[in-house]
Design a protein around this motif. Structure first.
Motif: not given
Length: 236
Positions: A92-116
């Protein structure tokens, strides 16, 4: 931010890059323009380590990129939007976007960047759960850019983002690239579409047969008669 000095790359006995030098200053849009086969993509592949140079150097904020692998480059702050988009069609679109953050561990930051990302590309939010392979070409390109942004890079490199897209989509896409830059992102843009690329570029380099033949501001190059004739289809 990036300084390439006298870079030579050879495939077998044939030199694809013949001693090119260029700079990508922090906070700028830099575009490398040229016809197919000029050496643009080879330059990009050299930066990300897919091709090893015969000689020359690639410096990124004091680090020699020729000695890093792709994952370390991501951690250093470099993201690539590859030619042809290369989204994961069965995800899905969401799964693709989360793959972009695969090196990151900051869950809150990832969610913020998804909204951006969704604020930059509202159509992606509408298609959060849609399989990426069913998106239009323009939407897939937006997804590829959004996926790259999810790593929070300092530098985003885009290889032929206008390829295969309708003019109206290209205009929209390049407007978004300009916006990304205005929000602080450094951009290296590899393009055959000289008109679209030079309109938004702070600095442009013209590449022919493995050499940089001309450089200047985007505005200067757009007004250059030789560039108009060779790349913009305008008669002198």
């Amino acid at each position: 931010m990036i300084k390439i000095n006298d870079l030579v790359v050879a495939y077998g006995g044939i030199e694809a890059l013949k001693g090119i030098s260029l700079e990508v200053p922090s906070g700028k849009i830099v575009t490398l323009v040229g016809a197919n086969g000029a050496g643009k993509s080879t330059t990009l592949k050299s930066i990300v380590g897919l091709v090893k140079p015969k000689s020359g150097s690639i410096d990124f904020e004091g680090t020699d990129l020729t000695k890093l692998n792709t994952e370390l480059m991501v951690k250093k702050g470099i993201a690539l939007v590859p030619e042809g988009r290369r989204v994961f069609a069965d995800l899905t679109v969401l799964e693709n976007l989360k793959i972009g953050a695969y090196t990151r561990k900051d869950t809150k930051g990832i969610e913020e960047d998804l909204e951006k990302v969704y604020s930059l590309f509202p159509r992606l939010k509408e298609r959060t759960w849609q399989l990426s392979g069913t998106l239009s070409g323009g939407e897939q390109q937006m997804l590829a850019i959004g996926r790259a942004l999810m790593s929070r890079p300092k530098l985003i490199m885009m290889d032929e983002p206008s390829l295969g897209l309708a003019p109206i989509v290209v205009k929209e896409l390049f407007g978004i690239i300009k916006r990304i830059n205005e929000e602080g992102m450094t951009v290296l843009l590899i393009e055959q579409n000289a008109n679209a690329a030079l309109k938004i570029a702070d600095i442009g380099y013209i590449m022919e047969t493995g050499r940089i033949t001309l450089s200047g501001s985007g505005k200067e190059l757009l007004s250059n008669d030789e560039i108009k004739k060779a790349y913009l289809g305008e008669a002198l």
